[in-house]
Write an enzyme that holds these catalytic residues in place. Structure first.
Site, PDB file in Angstrom:
ATOM      1  N   ARG A   1      17.330  -5.472 -33.410  1.00 47.62           N
ATOM      2  CA  ARG A   1      16.818  -4.751 -34.579  1.00 47.62           C
ATOM      3  C   ARG A   1      17.858  -3.795 -35.153  1.00 47.62           C
ATOM      4  O   ARG A   1      18.067  -3.752 -36.361  1.00 47.62           O
ATOM      5  CB  ARG A   1      15.532  -3.998 -34.240  1.00 47.62           C
ATOM      6  CG  ARG A   1      14.374  -4.933 -33.917  1.00 47.62           C
ATOM      7  CD  ARG A   1      13.148  -4.159 -33.491  1.00 47.62           C
ATOM      8  NE  ARG A   1      13.453  -3.412 -32.265  1.00 47.62           N
ATOM      9  CZ  ARG A   1      12.853  -2.283 -31.900  1.00 47.62           C
ATOM     10  NH1 ARG A   1      11.916  -1.749 -32.646  1.00 47.62           N
ATOM     11  NH2 ARG A   1      13.184  -1.678 -30.782  1.00 47.62           N
TER      12      ARG A   1
ATOM     13  N   ASN B   1       9.841  -5.676 -33.513  1.00 47.03           N
ATOM     14  CA  ASN B   1       9.486  -6.524 -32.384  1.00 47.03           C
ATOM     15  C   ASN B   1       8.056  -7.005 -32.525  1.00 47.03           C
ATOM     16  O   ASN B   1       7.197  -6.258 -33.000  1.00 47.03           O
ATOM     17  CB  ASN B   1       9.617  -5.751 -31.064  1.00 47.03           C
ATOM     18  CG  ASN B   1      11.049  -5.537 -30.645  1.00 47.03           C
ATOM     19  OD1 ASN B   1      11.952  -6.248 -31.070  1.00 47.03           O
ATOM     20  ND2 ASN B   1      11.271  -4.553 -29.804  1.00 47.03           N
TER      21      ASN B   1
END
Length: 89
Positions: A19, A37
């Protein structure tokens, strides 16, 4: 012309800075959206911006950062979504 895409990336993509790396790449490409996520271990990425830059970002997402092991990526164009920056969720 600005467009939006949603991508789901599978493999070893959580706990490997996927990320944060996606956020930095998106900023480099001038894109907005988010990376987050998912409960199933995948990562979802929303990309908003210029088509050519999104294409480059999708190419990068197909392998991700060095520690990641991407096994599949699915993406599709969605209706335009306005985001002022790229966030991590």
């Amino acid at each position: 012309m600005n467009v939006s895409y949603i991508a789901h990336i599978s493999g070893r993509v959580q706990g490997v800075y996927f990320r944060a790396s996606s956020q930095q790449k998106a900023i480099d490409y001038g894109l907005s959206g988010y990376a987050r996520n998912l409960a199933d271990g995948d990562v979802e990425v929303l990309l908003c911006g210029e088509q050519g830059k999104i294409d480059e970002m999708l190419d990068w997402l197909s392998h991700g950062p060095e520690q990641a092991e991407v096994t599949s990526i699915q993406h599709k164009q969605i209706p335009w979504q306005e985001h002022s920056f790229f966030s991590i969720g």
